[in-house]
Design a protein around this motif. Structure first.
Motif, PDB file in Angstrom:
ATOM      1  N   GLU A 126       0.822  -1.204   0.000  1.00 16.04           N
ATOM      2  CA  GLU A 126       0.000   0.000   0.000  1.00 16.04           C
ATOM      3  C   GLU A 126       0.860   1.260   0.000  1.00 16.04           C
ATOM      4  OE1 GLU A 126      -2.430  -0.649   3.461  1.00 16.04           O
ATOM      5  OE2 GLU A 126      -4.174  -1.094   2.212  1.00 16.04           O
ATOM      6  N   THR A 127       0.384   2.272  -0.706  1.00 17.28           N
ATOM      7  CA  THR A 127       1.060   3.565  -0.700  1.00 17.28           C
ATOM      8  C   THR A 127       0.914   4.195   0.679  1.00 17.28           C
ATOM      9  OG1 THR A 127       0.476   3.874  -3.024  1.00 17.28           O
ATOM     10  CG2 THR A 127       1.185   5.826  -1.806  1.00 17.28           C
ATOM     11  N   PRO A 128       2.026   4.575   1.331  1.00 14.70           N
ATOM     12  CA  PRO A 128       1.909   5.249   2.627  1.00 14.70           C
ATOM     13  C   PRO A 128       1.046   6.503   2.515  1.00 14.70           C
ATOM     14  CG  PRO A 128       4.177   4.603   2.209  1.00 14.70           C
ATOM     15  CD  PRO A 128       3.424   4.364   0.941  1.00 14.70           C
ATOM     16  N   MET A 129       0.204   6.749   3.516  1.00 13.33           N
ATOM     17  CA  MET A 129      -0.744   7.855   3.452  1.00 13.33           C
ATOM     18  C   MET A 129      -0.061   9.194   3.251  1.00 13.33           C
ATOM     19  SD  MET A 129      -3.835   8.881   3.387  1.00 13.33           S
ATOM     20  CE  MET A 129      -4.736   7.427   3.892  1.00 13.33           C
ATOM     21  N   LEU A 130       1.028   9.427   3.992  1.00 16.85           N
ATOM     22  CA  LEU A 130       1.732  10.701   3.874  1.00 16.85           C
ATOM     23  C   LEU A 130       2.285  10.890   2.466  1.00 16.85           C
ATOM     24  CD1 LEU A 130       2.860  13.289   5.115  1.00 16.85           C
ATOM     25  CD2 LEU A 130       4.861  11.975   5.885  1.00 16.85           C
ATOM     26  N   VAL A 131       2.832   9.825   1.902  1.00 15.89           N
ATOM     27  CA  VAL A 131       3.382   9.898   0.550  1.00 15.89           C
ATOM     28  C   VAL A 131       2.280  10.203  -0.456  1.00 15.89           C
ATOM     29  CG1 VAL A 131       4.541   8.584  -1.270  1.00 15.89           C
ATOM     30  CG2 VAL A 131       5.272   8.338   1.106  1.00 15.89           C
ATOM     31  N   GLY A 188       1.883  17.755  -4.634  1.00  8.74           N
ATOM     32  CA  GLY A 188       2.868  18.067  -5.662  1.00  8.74           C
ATOM     33  C   GLY A 188       2.231  18.312  -7.015  1.00  8.74           C
ATOM     34  N   TYR A 189       1.288  17.441  -7.398  1.00  3.92           N
ATOM     35  CA  TYR A 189       0.591  17.644  -8.659  1.00  3.92           C
ATOM     36  C   TYR A 189      -0.270  18.902  -8.621  1.00  3.92           C
ATOM     37  CZ  TYR A 189       1.893  13.281 -10.959  1.00  3.92           C
ATOM     38  OH  TYR A 189       2.589  12.286 -11.597  1.00  3.92           O
ATOM     39  N   MET A 216       8.703   1.956  -6.921  1.00  2.00           N
ATOM     40  CA  MET A 216       7.770   3.062  -6.773  1.00  2.00           C
ATOM     41  C   MET A 216       8.482   4.361  -6.383  1.00  2.00           C
ATOM     42  SD  MET A 216       5.328   1.327  -7.730  1.00  2.00           S
ATOM     43  CE  MET A 216       4.124   2.648  -7.696  1.00  2.00           C
ATOM     44  N   LEU A 217       8.144   5.424  -7.135  1.00  2.00           N
ATOM     45  CA  LEU A 217       8.700   6.758  -6.892  1.00  2.00           C
ATOM     46  C   LEU A 217       7.648   7.705  -6.314  1.00  2.00           C
ATOM     47  CD1 LEU A 217      10.622   7.204 -10.280  1.00  2.00           C
ATOM     48  CD2 LEU A 217      11.558   6.392  -8.101  1.00  2.00           C
ATOM     49  N   TYR A 218       6.427   7.592  -6.796  1.00  2.00           N
ATOM     50  CA  TYR A 218       5.258   8.359  -6.350  1.00  2.00           C
ATOM     51  C   TYR A 218       5.280   9.827  -6.764  1.00  2.00           C
ATOM     52  CZ  TYR A 218       4.330   4.195  -3.561  1.00  2.00           C
ATOM     53  OH  TYR A 218       4.099   2.912  -3.173  1.00  2.00           O
ATOM     54  N   MET A 219       6.131  10.643  -6.158  1.00  2.00           N
ATOM     55  CA  MET A 219       6.039  12.093  -6.328  1.00  2.00           C
ATOM     56  C   MET A 219       6.544  12.540  -7.690  1.00  2.00           C
ATOM     57  SD  MET A 219       7.229  13.242  -2.517  1.00  2.00           S
ATOM     58  CE  MET A 219       6.630  12.308  -1.099  1.00  2.00           C
ATOM     59  N   PRO A 220       5.876  13.514  -8.315  1.00  2.00           N
ATOM     60  CA  PRO A 220       6.231  13.914  -9.680  1.00  2.00           C
ATOM     61  C   PRO A 220       7.653  14.416  -9.822  1.00  2.00           C
ATOM     62  CG  PRO A 220       4.679  15.480  -8.696  1.00  2.00           C
ATOM     63  CD  PRO A 220       4.730  14.287  -7.803  1.00  2.00           C
ATOM     64  N   ALA A 221       8.143  15.157  -8.830  1.00  2.00           N
ATOM     65  CA  ALA A 221       9.500  15.699  -8.923  1.00  2.00           C
ATOM     66  C   ALA A 221      10.549  14.594  -8.904  1.00  2.00           C
ATOM     67  CB  ALA A 221       9.760  16.682  -7.782  1.00  2.00           C
ATOM     68  N   LYS A 222      10.212  13.450  -8.291  1.00  2.00           N
ATOM     69  CA  LYS A 222      11.191  12.371  -8.161  1.00  2.00           C
ATOM     70  C   LYS A 222      11.284  11.522  -9.425  1.00  2.00           C
ATOM     71  CE  LYS A 222      10.951  12.235  -3.132  1.00  2.00           C
ATOM     72  NZ  LYS A 222      10.784  11.425  -1.921  1.00  2.00           N
ATOM     73  N   ILE A 223      10.316  11.684 -10.334  1.00  2.00           N
ATOM     74  CA  ILE A 223      10.385  10.955 -11.597  1.00  2.00           C
ATOM     75  C   ILE A 223      11.616  11.404 -12.378  1.00  2.00           C
ATOM     76  CG2 ILE A 223       9.220  10.426 -13.764  1.00  2.00           C
ATOM     77  CD1 ILE A 223       6.571  11.125 -12.381  1.00  2.00           C
ATOM     78  N   GLY A 224      11.685  12.710 -12.627  1.00  2.00           N
ATOM     79  CA  GLY A 224      12.824  13.246 -13.366  1.00  2.00           C
ATOM     80  C   GLY A 224      14.122  13.136 -12.601  1.00  2.00           C
ATOM     81  N   ALA A 225      14.064  13.380 -11.289  1.00  2.00           N
ATOM     82  CA  ALA A 225      15.282  13.352 -10.475  1.00  2.00           C
ATOM     83  C   ALA A 225      15.914  11.974 -10.481  1.00  2.00           C
ATOM     84  CB  ALA A 225      14.973  13.795  -9.048  1.00  2.00           C
ATOM     85  N   PHE A 226      15.100  10.917 -10.379  1.00  2.00           N
ATOM     86  CA  PHE A 226      15.641   9.564 -10.349  1.00  2.00           C
ATOM     87  C   PHE A 226      16.316   9.217 -11.671  1.00  2.00           C
ATOM     88  CE2 PHE A 226      15.456   4.926 -10.707  1.00  2.00           C
ATOM     89  CZ  PHE A 226      15.938   4.545  -9.471  1.00  2.00           C
TER      90      PHE A 226
END
Length: 562
Positions: A65-70, A77-78, A472-482
C-alpha cells in the motif's frame, strides 16, 4: 484500461476455503507456508482463500500500500504543478513568457481548433519539465550496456542540442532484451548477415501478393511447434498484431472482458472491433466472474439476446505492474462460462517457464486451453514483429480477414532469420545448451535483483518471477530526479508517470536480462541504493497487500453502439 505512454485502481470479499495444496495454504493465489497457515488458523491472518489444485507451483506477488503521507504529498505536488501551469499559461497568453507549444495562427482563430489547447495542458506544463528522461538516443546495440548520445536543453526541455559527446558503457536496465539476443555478434548475427546477402532487406509486398517467402513459411511452422499449437501466423508489427486482429475476431453483438491494465494495443483493438467492452479489476477473478455471470444472465443491453461471443483479453506479464496473469483461474472461468480466451504473451514468451514458452509453460498448462495465443518477437527474440497461434481453422481465417495480414508488408528476411535462430537456440535445436542457460540466468537475475531491492527498503510491485521490476517513486519531482541521477552514475533506467500509471503511482521500471552479469547488477544496485537515500525513496514498511485484498467495487466501464 491503461493507455500506453509516450513513453501507462476495493470492500474486502473473502471466499470460503475449499481445499488445500501440498505446499501450504493459498491466500488469493499467494502460497503460504505451513507456519503461515497455522498463523491464519490462530486468527492472525484474515480473509484466507485457497485455489485448490489449480496452481502447481508457488504464485507469489504483492502490492504494498502507498503510505498515506506519501499519497497526500504526491497529490499536493501535482496540485502545485497544476497551479503553476495555469500561471504560466496566463503569462504565455499575454506574451510575457515565450510560447513554444503548437498554437493556431491568427488567421485561423475562427476555425475549429486543430490543437486541443486544454488537452495539452499536462504535456506542456508537467511532462515538459521531465521530458529529458525520454527519447534518449542510443548509438549502439541495445545490449547489457549501451552508448547514449549526450544532449542539452537551453529552453527547459522544449528542444535539445547534441553536444557531440557519447556517454559510454551505460548499464542498460530498461530494454526488453530478456534473453540477451539483442547483440551484433554470435550465431544470430551471422545467420541474419548471411540471409541479408541472399534475400536483401525489404520484401516490398504483402504476404497475399508476392511477399510470401519460404523463410516466412518456415518461421510460422517453427512458431507453431514452439508454442505447441496447430498453426501460427507472423506479422510485421507487434502492436498491429493486437490492434488489427481483435477486430477480425469480434464485432458488434460480441462482448469483450478486458483487464483494466491491458496494453494500449489491446485497448485499441477492442475499441476498433465495435464490440461491447467491459473492464474487470486487474487480475481479480471475483470481478471477472461477476462480469461473466452478468453476461450470461442478462445478455445484450436492451434486447437481452445472448452475446454472439464473449472474449477475455489478458496479458502474460503486465508491463507496468510486473504482475503475472492468474492463468489457471482465468482458464477455469473461461471453461465454466464457455468464453474465448485471448492471451497476449508479448513480455512473457521466452522470459517465463522452464523452457521459455511463456506463461502457459510457467503454470504447466495445456496450450489448447488458450484459444488465441499472441506474442511478439521484439523482446526475448531481439527482433521485431508478432505472431498469433492457435487452431489451424483460426489461422486460416485470419489470413484472409486480418487487416494486418492482408495489407501489411511482410517481415524483412534478416529479421525472420534472427527470430528463427534465437528460437531454435531456446528450443535447443542448435545443438547447444545456450538457450536453456539464458532462461536459467534470467530467472536467477530476477530473483536476486528483486530480493536485494526489497531488502533495501524500496516498494517493489509484481510477481517474484517477473523480469519487469517496478520501483515506486510516487512524487512527480522524483520521476525526473531519479532518471537524471541514475544516468549521472552510468545507469540507464526507464521512469514512468501519469497517464501511463495512476497519478500517485509513478515508478521506475527495470527490465532484467540474461545478459546482465552479477557484477553489473551489483553495480546498479549500489547506485540505486545511493540514489534511494538521496531522494528518500525507501518507503517500504514490509506490509504487502495481495491484489485481491485491494478494495473491490462492482462498477464497470462499458462501450456500446446505439
Amino acid at each position: 484500461m491503461r493507455p500506453d505512454p509516450g513513453g501507462c485502481f476495493c470492500c474486502r470479499r473473502p471466499v470460503r476455503a475449499k481445499s488445500c495444496v501440498a505446499n501450504g495454504e493459498v491466500r488469493n493465489g499467494y502460497v503460504r507456508s505451513s507456519a503461515a497457515a497455522a498463523a491464519a488458523a490462530a486468527g492472525q491472518i484474515h480473509h484466507v482463500t485457497q485455489n485448490g489444485g489449480l496452481y502447481k507451483r508457488p504464485f507469489n506477488e504483492g502490492f504494498e500500500e502507498t503510505p498515506m503521507l506519501v499519497a497526500v504529498l504526491t497529490y499536493v505536488g501535482y496540485g502545485v504543478l497544476t497551479l503553476f501551469g495555469y500561471l504560466r499559461d496566463f503569462l504565455r497568453h499575454w506574451r510575457i513568457e515565450k510560447c513554444h507549444h503548437a498554437t493556431e495562427r491568427e488567421e485561423q482563430k475562427d476555425f475549429v481548433s486543430l490543437y486541443q489547447d486544454f488537452e495539452n495542458f499536462y504535456t506542456r506544463n508537467l511532462y515538459m519539465r521531465i521530458r529529458d528522461n525520454w527519447n534518449r538516443p542510443i548509438c549502439s546495440v541495445p545490449g547489457a550496456r549501451v552508448d547514449i548520445m549526450e544532449r542539452q536543453s537551453h529552453d527547459y526541455n522544449w528542444s535539445f542540442k547534441y553536444t557531440g559527446n557519447v556517454i559510454k558503457d551505460v548499464i542498460n536496465m530498461g530494454s526488453y532484451n530478456y534473453l540477451g539476443f539483442a547483440r551484433n555478434t554470435g550465431p544470430c548475427q551471422e545467420a541474419a548477415a548471411k540471409v541479408l546477402e541472399e534475400y536483401g532487406v525489404g520484401v516490398c509486398s504483402t504476404r497475399q501478393e508476392i511477399g510470401n517467402l519460404d523463410k516466412h513459411e518456415g518461421l510460422e511452422k517453427l512458431v507453431a511447434s514452439f508454442l505447441g499449437v496447430e498453426a501460427a501466423m507472423a506479422y510485421g508489427m507487434g502492436f498491429a498484431t493486437n490492434s488489427m486482429n481483435i477486430p477480425a475476431l469480434v464485432s458488434k453483438g460480441c462482448l469483450i472482458l478486458s483487464d483494466e491494465l491491458n496494453h494500449a494495443s489491446l485497448v485499441l483493438g477492442a475499441r476498433l472491433s465495435g464490440a461491447t467492452i467491459r473492464v474487470f479489476k486487474h487480475n481479480n477473478m471475483q470481478s471477472l466472474e461477476k462480469l461473466l455471470k452478468d453476461a450470461i444472465v442478462y445478455g445484450q443491453p436492451r434486447t437481452r439476446r445472448p452475446w454472439k461471443k464473449i472474449l477475455i483479453l489478458v496479458e502474460g506479464i503486465y508491463s507496468m505492474e510486473g504482475s503475472i496473469v492468474r492463468l489457471p483461474e482465468v482458464i477455469a472461468l473461461k471453461k465454466k462460462y464457455k468464453a474465448y480466451l485471448y492471451l497476449d504473451e508479448a513480455h512473457s514468451i521466452g522470459a517465463l517457464g522452464p523452457t521459455g514458452r511463456g506463461v502457459v509453460d510457467y503454470f504447466g498448462l495445456d496450450p489448447e486451453d488458450v484459444d488465441i495465443m499472441m506474442g511478439t518477437f521484439t523482446k526475448s527474440f531481439g527482433a521485431s514483429g508478432g505472431y498469433i497461434g492457435g487452431k489451424k481453422v483460426l489461422i486460416d481465417y485470419l489470413r484472409t480477414h486480418s487487416h494486418s495480414a492482408v495489407y501489411a508488408t511482410s517481415l524483412s528476411p534478416p529479421v525472420v532469420e534472427q527470430i528463427v535462430t534465437s528460437m531454435k537456440c531456446i528450443m535447443g535445436q542448435d545443438g547447444t545448451t545456450l538457450g536453456k542457460e539464458c532462461i536459467q540466468q534470467l530467472a536467477e537475475n530476477v530473483r536476486y535483483f528483486r530480493r536485494r531491492l526489497k531488502s533495501m527498503g524500496f516498494i517493489i510491485y509484481g510477481n517474484e518471477d517477473s523480469p519487469v521490476v517496478p520501483l515506486m517513486l510516487y512524487m512527480p519531482a522524483k520521476i525526473g530526479a531519479f532518471g537524471r541521477e541514475m544516468l549521472k552514475r552510468n545507469i540507464g533506467v526507464v521512469v514512468v508517470g501519469f497517464p501511463a500509471t495512476p497519478i500517485i503511482e509513478s515508478r521506475a521500471r527495470f527490465c532484467l536480462s540474461a545478459a546482465h552479469t552479477r557484477e553489473m547488477l551489483d553495480t546498479a544496485l549500489k547506485e540505486i541504493d545511493e540514489v534511494g537515500d538521496l531522494l528518500h525513496l525507501k518507503y517500504s514498511r514490509h506490509r504487502s497487500v495481495p491484489l485481491l485484498d485491494r478494495p473491490f467495487d462492482e462498477t464497470t466501464y462499458e462501450e456500446t453502439e446505439d
